[in-house]
Design a protein around this motif. Structure first.
Motif, mmCIF file in Angstrom:
data_model
loop_
_atom_site.group_PDB
_atom_site.id
_atom_site.type_symbol
_atom_site.label_atom_id
_atom_site.label_comp_id
_atom_site.label_asym_id
_atom_site.label_seq_id
_atom_site.Cartn_x
_atom_site.Cartn_y
_atom_site.Cartn_z
ATOM 1 N N PHE A 633 0.837 -1.202 0.000
ATOM 2 C CA PHE A 633 0.000 0.000 0.000
ATOM 3 C C PHE A 633 0.875 1.257 0.000
ATOM 4 C CE2 PHE A 633 -3.030 -2.849 2.527
ATOM 5 C CZ PHE A 633 -3.776 -3.191 1.416
ATOM 6 N N ALA A 634 1.897 1.253 0.865
ATOM 7 C CA ALA A 634 2.740 2.436 1.018
ATOM 8 C C ALA A 634 3.626 2.677 -0.202
ATOM 9 C CB ALA A 634 3.603 2.293 2.271
ATOM 10 N N ASN A 635 3.851 1.632 -0.993
ATOM 11 C CA ASN A 635 4.782 1.712 -2.134
ATOM 12 C C ASN A 635 4.041 1.729 -3.470
ATOM 13 O OD1 ASN A 635 7.433 1.837 -3.206
ATOM 14 N ND2 ASN A 635 7.412 -0.370 -3.606
ATOM 15 N N ARG A 636 2.895 2.393 -3.500
ATOM 16 C CA ARG A 636 2.152 2.610 -4.747
ATOM 17 C C ARG A 636 1.714 1.307 -5.422
ATOM 18 N NH1 ARG A 636 5.313 4.286 -8.382
ATOM 19 N NH2 ARG A 636 7.245 3.813 -7.290
ATOM 20 N N GLY A 637 1.429 0.278 -4.601
ATOM 21 C CA GLY A 637 0.915 -0.978 -5.145
ATOM 22 C C GLY A 637 1.997 -1.962 -5.545
ATOM 23 N N ILE A 638 3.274 -1.608 -5.325
ATOM 24 C CA ILE A 638 4.392 -2.494 -5.685
ATOM 25 C C ILE A 638 4.863 -3.254 -4.444
ATOM 26 C CG2 ILE A 638 6.769 -2.595 -6.535
ATOM 27 C CD1 ILE A 638 6.140 -0.036 -8.128
ATOM 28 N N THR A 639 4.895 -4.567 -4.539
ATOM 29 C CA THR A 639 5.359 -5.412 -3.438
ATOM 30 C C THR A 639 6.855 -5.658 -3.581
ATOM 31 O OG1 THR A 639 3.216 -6.525 -3.304
ATOM 32 C CG2 THR A 639 5.091 -7.631 -2.278
ATOM 33 N N VAL A 640 7.597 -5.367 -2.516
ATOM 34 C CA VAL A 640 9.038 -5.598 -2.498
ATOM 35 C C VAL A 640 9.335 -6.687 -1.467
ATOM 36 C CG1 VAL A 640 11.323 -4.578 -2.171
ATOM 37 C CG2 VAL A 640 9.454 -3.188 -3.085
ATOM 38 N N LYS A 641 10.053 -7.696 -1.886
ATOM 39 C CA LYS A 641 10.408 -8.788 -0.982
ATOM 40 C C LYS A 641 11.322 -8.268 0.130
ATOM 41 C CE LYS A 641 12.362 -13.466 -1.014
ATOM 42 N NZ LYS A 641 13.017 -14.505 -1.845
ATOM 43 N N PRO A 642 11.084 -8.667 1.398
ATOM 44 C CA PRO A 642 11.923 -8.181 2.508
ATOM 45 C C PRO A 642 13.399 -8.507 2.277
ATOM 46 C CG PRO A 642 10.013 -9.359 3.343
ATOM 47 C CD PRO A 642 10.040 -9.589 1.871
ATOM 48 N N VAL A 643 14.257 -7.556 2.649
ATOM 49 C CA VAL A 643 15.707 -7.724 2.529
ATOM 50 C C VAL A 643 16.314 -7.596 3.919
ATOM 51 C CG1 VAL A 643 17.833 -6.824 1.500
ATOM 52 C CG2 VAL A 643 15.693 -6.770 0.197
ATOM 53 N N PHE A 644 17.105 -8.574 4.312
ATOM 54 C CA PHE A 644 17.750 -8.560 5.630
ATOM 55 C C PHE A 644 19.248 -8.283 5.531
ATOM 56 C CE2 PHE A 644 14.512 -12.000 5.481
ATOM 57 C CZ PHE A 644 13.519 -11.360 6.195
ATOM 58 N N ILE A 645 19.830 -8.626 4.383
ATOM 59 C CA ILE A 645 21.283 -8.550 4.210
ATOM 60 C C ILE A 645 21.602 -7.628 3.039
ATOM 61 C CG2 ILE A 645 23.382 -9.876 3.703
ATOM 62 C CD1 ILE A 645 21.838 -12.358 4.693
ATOM 63 N N GLU A 646 22.545 -6.725 3.242
ATOM 64 C CA GLU A 646 23.043 -5.930 2.118
ATOM 65 C C GLU A 646 24.072 -6.740 1.332
ATOM 66 O OE1 GLU A 646 24.484 -2.271 3.733
ATOM 67 O OE2 GLU A 646 22.474 -1.478 4.113
ATOM 68 N N HIS A 647 25.090 -7.267 2.045
ATOM 69 C CA HIS A 647 26.051 -8.151 1.396
ATOM 70 C C HIS A 647 26.821 -8.931 2.453
ATOM 71 C CE1 HIS A 647 28.678 -4.688 2.280
ATOM 72 N NE2 HIS A 647 29.696 -5.525 2.207
ATOM 73 N N ILE A 648 27.519 -9.967 1.997
ATOM 74 C CA ILE A 648 28.330 -10.809 2.877
ATOM 75 C C ILE A 648 29.740 -10.892 2.306
ATOM 76 C CG2 ILE A 648 28.607 -13.098 3.917
ATOM 77 C CD1 ILE A 648 25.613 -13.530 3.545
#
Length: 801
Positions: A633-648
């Motif tokens: 809802f907050a992102n104009r109807g676009i669903t973004v998969k949760p991200v926990f890690i930037e990089h390893i």
């Protein structure tokens, strides 16, 4: 004779050389202790969150060692330590002459050697001699490589004092809550006494054994001149203070619940992407020194922790005040049973260290005797209970076998024990244990228990303390940037040390926070937010071809009443009217569109059942899934998969994994914006407390078991659940048990802290994006409702795509 003598010497030399060259253990860990081999986890703002490691060890140099520890060790284990080269000749001769009855011949160096391989448990004389030869050779090699001081430091650093305490530095903190340099003579003697067998002389489980062993160490210190007779008498009479005992857990930093879940996530992510070490081996997070850079922001996390403590203190006080003298573990309403509650309490009792200590006192002797004389014996509580039942009802074991609860071999073993001479003693010990447990767990005493302000002392019985801990309300909350999917904070419970279960990923009924998905599907089918529907009881009849119910379904509103007046859908969502949700699902004709929508928005496949009752919020979903869905809802109807890690990165700083944004459109932008406006209307009662453009929705399930609040802003979406660990740990009235009281205040407090933190510089001026040509009426004063019989109404229900 000379030839035989020379051959013997040559053979011994060859054995020593062979063992020295091929059987020497890897001592690099002791030569070069590298703490950086632990995996370090960082926040997005560069703060170390915590570490993953296999052994909790504080490396101590000889110069840093407490002198009492050194004196106690030498006096007890090897008083000629500084006079031999790894093998104590007089000690060996004494052991041979008296068959080991007057002390063993193992030196400190040999005992260190033993820590590098598993001691042999065998009655085979030749195997035992071979092991002793290996000890001697490794001990001599150690003496050649290292100084006496280094060997003592290695010994103290290497030894496992159990409870996650590897080395004396960690042991001092686990058992006494202090640095090893601050240990007293008595405390040092106890730890040195554990070197003989840390499990057998465990002061936490077996205080009497540990105390006697401590006195033996003190006696040796007096005998060897390290303490005077007066000091010995004084120390021997003192009791040790074990009140600061606390086993070490891996996660002592911020975001401990996130750390626990992250570890599983990283392992799966590396495996799923085929990322391994150069040799093809899987990475070991406890040993391979990875650097994990997460999306968690330490500033957000600290604000979330603080807001949680403040809010949950209020919730818990409300809970205790409401229940008063009533007991949730015995309180029942019509049709309820306490069987499950009793089983949970019994399990909690039997899992406690107090119970285990009592069990050992009453059952260890007879259990050991049975184990020595009857092969392959298992004497768990369930085993003893089965045998007691079988004695009074012989067919009982046959019934268990027929149900595949036990094997035929187990059945025979049970009967063998029942027919043995040990059975009467085992039965008596069991009944004595039960009586002791009942008496001990019901006796009131001073006990230290958890509170949100730290551990406190209360007068209660151990059983009361178990109930007290289980009566605590829990929380699960996660904050996510809807544009990137970056998870900014993670609260999995009220205290990781006492409750390990994570409530961000666990499933709970969503209550009215699920209703916006129904409304979204309705908007996408042309139904206006301003459409007026009667607040009456609607019925989906039995055998309706669309819903295929076996009997008619006529749900009530949460408070059990209906206004019988028309209400706009915007107001119906704000008031969480079940009547409007039921009406909407009848207009949609089935639940299929709702299920497809929720799965697209991030709720797991199969989570939402194909029943119309989903409109009331019956699906069991996680806080993380709900936060992902509301981020749409907050992102104009676009669903973004949760991200926990930037990089390893690996230990050499080479990036081995980098996250990528995964997104897709779930809702057309105009309908998404319309839902945002409806959520802003639904959450308007607290809008004055938040500076940022905001919308929200509360949720409450049946019997006030679960309280939810979902809050959205353009740059941060926060999902929060509050409830008991078990369904009977709940409020009994709606005023305290609703989501607006159980969960929403946490959100308000959290947002206030973030908005006022100048270091974060949260954008309070951000606004939800208006899509431009919006063909949906949101100002209901401008809306003209058409008659359901008109052609215009039919056109509104056409598929918007």
């Amino acid at each position: 004779m000379w030839a035989l003598a020379l051959a013997g010497v040559l053979f011994a030399a060859l054995v020593f050389i062979y063992v020295a060259k091929t059987k020497m253990p890897n001592t690099s860990e002791l030569e070069n202790p590298k703490f950086e081999e632990a995996t370090i986890v960082y926040s997005s703002d560069g703060v170390e969150l915590d570490r993953y490691f296999r052994k909790n060890r504080e490396w101590v140099q000889f110069e840093e060692l407490n002198p009492y520890l050194i004196d106690a060790l030498i006096a007890t284990e090897d008083h000629r330590y500084f006079g031999h080269s790894g093998i104590d000749g007089p000690g060996v001769m004494r052991a041979i002459a008296f068959f080991g009855t007057r002390g063993g011949a193992s030196t400190i160096t040999q005992q260190l050697a033993l820590q590098f391989f598993t001691p042999l448990r065998s009655s085979n004389v030749f195997k035992r001699i071979w092991q002793k030869v290996k000890e001697w050779v490794i001990a001599v090699e150690f003496e050649r490589r290292y100084t006496k001081e280094e060997i003592i430091a290695m010994y103290f650093n290497k030894y496992d004092f159990i409870y996650g305490a590897n080395g004396v530095g960690a042991a001092a903190r686990v058992y006494f809550g202090k640095d090893q340099r601050q240990l007293s003579i008595n405390e040092s003697a106890m730890l040195v006494g554990m070197l003989k067998n840390a499990y057998y002389f465990n002061p936490h489980r077996f205080p009497d054994r540990a105390s006697n062993r401590r006195k033996t160490v003190l006696s040796q210190m007096r005998k060897r001149g390290y303490i005077t007779a007066e000091e010995y008498a004084e120390q021997r009479s003192q009791e040790l203070d074990m009140s600061k005992f606390r086993r070490k857990e891996n996660y002592n930093g911020i975001a401990p619940y996130f750390m626990a879940e992250l570890k599983k996530y990283v392992r799966n992510t590396l495996a799923d992407n085929g990322i391994t070490k150069p040799g093809g081996e899987a990475y070991d997070l406890d040993m391979d020194g990875l650097r994990i850079y997460t999306t968690i922001d330490s500033r957000y996390q600290r604000h979330a922790e603080s807001a949680m403590k403040k809010h949950m203190t209020t919730v818990q006080n409300n809970f205790f005040k409401e229940w008063g003298s009533r007991d949730p573990w015995t309180y029942t309403e019509e049709g309820q049973s306490t069987t499950a509650r009793t089983a949970i309490l019994n399990n909690a009792v039997e899992s406690s260290e107090r119970y285990q200590s009592l069990r050992n006192r009453y059952l260890s002797a007879i259990s050991s005797e049975i184990s020595k004389n009857i092969d392959d014996v298992r004497l768990w509580n369930t085993d003893i209970i089965r045998m007691l039942r079988a004695e009074s009802r012989p067919q009982y074991l046959d019934e268990l076998n027929e149900r595949n609860s036990i094997s035929r071999a187990q059945q025979k073993k049970y009967l063998e024990i029942i027919d043995s001479k040990y059975w009467p003693r085992l039965k008596k010990a069991w009944y004595d244990l039960e009586q002791a447990v009942r008496a001990d767990f019901s006796r009131k005493r001073q006990m230290k228990v958890y509170s949100h302000n730290g551990m406190v002392t209360k007068t209660m019985s151990p059983m009361d303390s178990i109930k007290y801990m289980l009566n605590h309300m829990q929380i699960g909350s996660v904050a996510m940037d809807p544009r990137t999917g970056h998870v900014k904070s993670w609260i999995g419970g009220i205290d990781f040390d006492h409750w390990k279960y994570d409530h961000v990923t666990s499933n709970r009924q969503a209550g009215s926070t699920f209703k916006p998905f129904i409304y979204t599907a309705a908007l996408m089918n042309g139904i206006s937010p301003c459409w007026k529907v009667e607040d009456i009881q609607y019925t989906i009849p039995a055998n309706d071809p669309n819903f295929k119910l076996s009997k008619s379904w006529s749900p009530k509103n949460a408070r059990g009443t209906f206004s019988n007046e028309e209400v706009t859908l915007k107001d119906a969502l704000k008031s969480s009217l079940n009547s409007a949700s039921v009406w909407l699902i009848t207009q949609l004709g089935s639940v299929d569109e709702v299920i497809s929508l929720t799965e697209s928005m991030g709720i797991g496949a199969g989570k939402v059942p194909r029943y119309p009752s989903i409109v009331l919020g019956t699906p069991e979903v996680s806080v993380l899934e709900m936060t992902t869905a509301y981020s749409t809802f907050a992102n104009r109807g676009i669903t973004v998969k949760p991200v926990f890690i930037e990089h390893i990165e690996d230990k050499n700083g080479i990036t081995i994994f980098e996250s990528e944004v995964s997104e897709h459109r779930s809702i057309p932008e105009d309908y998404s914006y319309a839902m945002v406006e409806m959520l802003k209307h639904a959450g308007s009662s607290i809008a004055w407390q938040i500076k940022t453009d905001y919308g929200g929705k509360t949720g409450t399930t049946n019997d006030h078991v679960d309280g939810w609040f979902m809050g959205i802003t353009p740059e941060l979406v926060v999902g929060t659940w509050v409830g008991g660990e078990y369904p009977w740990i709940r409020f009994t009235n709606f005023n305290l048990g609703q989501g607006g009281v159980m969960a929403r205040p946490f959100y308000v407090e959290y947002m206030k802290r973030i908005e006022s933190d100048r270091d974060i510089n949260f954008n309070t001026e951000a606004r939800f994006t208006y899509p431009g040509d919006l063909d949906i009426t949101l100002d209901c004063s401008q809306y003209e409702q058409k008659s359901p019989s008109s052609e215009e109404f039919d056109e509104e229900f056409d598929d918007p795509f």
